[in-house]
Design a protein around this motif. Structure first.
Motif, PDB file in Angstrom:
ATOM      1  N   ALA A  17      -6.596  -3.844   9.821  1.00  0.00           N
ATOM      2  CA  ALA A  17      -6.821  -4.079   8.351  1.00  0.00           C
ATOM      3  C   ALA A  17      -5.765  -3.596   7.031  1.00  0.00           C
ATOM      4  O   ALA A  17      -5.116  -4.432   7.084  1.00  0.00           O
ATOM      5  N   ASN A  21      -2.726  -6.088   6.127  1.00  0.00           N
ATOM      6  CA  ASN A  21      -2.499  -6.776   5.058  1.00  0.00           C
ATOM      7  C   ASN A  21      -0.944  -6.074   4.108  1.00  0.00           C
ATOM      8  O   ASN A  21      -0.297  -5.807   3.510  1.00  0.00           O
ATOM      9  N   ARG A  23       1.621  -6.807   5.900  1.00  0.00           N
ATOM     10  CA  ARG A  23       2.960  -7.469   6.547  1.00  0.00           C
ATOM     11  C   ARG A  23       2.414  -8.772   5.233  1.00  0.00           C
ATOM     12  O   ARG A  23       1.911  -8.721   4.522  1.00  0.00           O
ATOM     13  N   THR A  24       3.876  -9.335   5.310  1.00  0.00           N
ATOM     14  CA  THR A  24       4.483 -10.005   3.825  1.00  0.00           C
ATOM     15  C   THR A  24       4.042 -11.615   3.855  1.00  0.00           C
ATOM     16  O   THR A  24       3.546 -12.485   3.099  1.00  0.00           O
ATOM     17  N   ASN A  75      -1.932 -16.723   5.183  1.00  0.00           N
ATOM     18  CA  ASN A  75      -2.672 -14.898   4.449  1.00  0.00           C
ATOM     19  C   ASN A  75      -3.251 -14.179   5.573  1.00  0.00           C
ATOM     20  O   ASN A  75      -3.710 -14.734   6.534  1.00  0.00           O
ATOM     21  N   LYS A  77      -4.383 -11.215   5.133  1.00  0.00           N
ATOM     22  CA  LYS A  77      -5.103  -9.994   4.982  1.00  0.00           C
ATOM     23  C   LYS A  77      -6.503  -9.684   4.906  1.00  0.00           C
ATOM     24  O   LYS A  77      -7.423 -10.766   5.546  1.00  0.00           O
ATOM     25  N   HIS A  78      -7.097  -7.933   5.578  1.00  0.00           N
ATOM     26  CA  HIS A  78      -8.603  -8.640   5.928  1.00  0.00           C
ATOM     27  C   HIS A  78      -9.005  -7.770   4.466  1.00  0.00           C
ATOM     28  O   HIS A  78      -8.581  -6.649   4.284  1.00  0.00           O
ATOM     29  N   LYS A  79      -9.498  -8.140   4.167  1.00  0.00           N
ATOM     30  CA  LYS A  79     -10.568  -7.027   3.194  1.00  0.00           C
ATOM     31  C   LYS A  79     -11.851  -6.129   4.034  1.00  0.00           C
ATOM     32  O   LYS A  79     -12.301  -6.751   4.413  1.00  0.00           O
ATOM     33  N   THR A  80     -11.608  -4.941   3.504  1.00  0.00           N
ATOM     34  CA  THR A  80     -12.541  -4.223   4.506  1.00  0.00           C
ATOM     35  C   THR A  80     -13.819  -2.950   2.686  1.00  0.00           C
ATOM     36  O   THR A  80     -13.116  -2.968   2.399  1.00  0.00           O
ATOM     37  N   THR A 161      -3.267   5.939   3.982  1.00  0.00           N
ATOM     38  CA  THR A 161      -3.594   4.773   4.834  1.00  0.00           C
ATOM     39  C   THR A 161      -4.668   5.266   5.977  1.00  0.00           C
ATOM     40  O   THR A 161      -3.300   5.928   6.598  1.00  0.00           O
TER      41      THR A 161
END
Length: 186
Positions: A17, A21, A23-24, A75, A77-80, A161
């Protein structure tokens, strides 16, 4: 510090995750409408013995556009969940402590921005390999001193992180940064 059992699946999930996150998502390719080619028919429809061909921008031609191009709107994005993130961080810190790869120092600062002085401090402490320095606040001199060393990484505690805690041979935390981390991640 609270010791936690190491859960490899949770650490892997949080690492993936964090990398996703970071990554652009700016890569882009052109489809056949966006490739700059002539729209002229390449050769006549019948009589050549070859397959029919329309334009040189076709995806099956060299230099043609992509059939399903990547777009910059992807996209990654990973929501954690916050509890999972905190548990993974606490787990990784406790693993570093169990393996004696975690050092806590009173104050993590540099008087001047000299790489030579920092290398001398590490040799006095008998520290080598990949080193992660985590401070509780900005220190411009320390940041400049570590910038030229390929295996030394300087971070503020708020930017930490799971990926940062995976690879260092030794992690050095300031006392205040460790207090903030344990208070936040428990």
């Amino acid at each position: 510090m609270l010791m936690r059992a190491y859960n490899e699946n949770l650490v892997h999930q949080m690492t993936v995750a964090a990398q996703a996150n970071a990554r652009t998502g700016t890569r882009a390719q052109k489809n056949r409408a966006e490739v700059h080619h002539s729209t002229r028919k390449l050769f006549r429809q019948k009589g050549t013995g070859r397959a029919r061909a329309g334009a040189s921008s076709s995806p099956i031609r060299r230099g043609g556009g992509r059939a399903f191009p990547a777009s910059p709107t992807e996209n990654f994005k990973h929501k954690t969940p916050r509890k999972m993130f905190r548990a993974a961080m606490a787990m990784m810190l406790s693993k570093l402590a169990q393996e004696n790869r975690l050092k806590i120092v009173e104050l993590l600062t540099a008087e001047n921005p000299k790489t030579r002085d920092l290398v001398k401090r590490f040799s006095n402490m008998k520290i080598s390999g990949k080193i992660l320095l985590v401070a509780d606040r900005e220190d411009h001199n320390l940041e400049l001193a570590t910038r030229n060393l390929p295996n030394v990484f300087f971070l503020r505690q708020s930017a930490l992180t799971p990926v940062h805690l995976l690879f260092p041979d030794i992690a050095i935390f300031s006392q205040q940064a460790m207090r903030d981390c344990t208070k936040f991640w428990q």
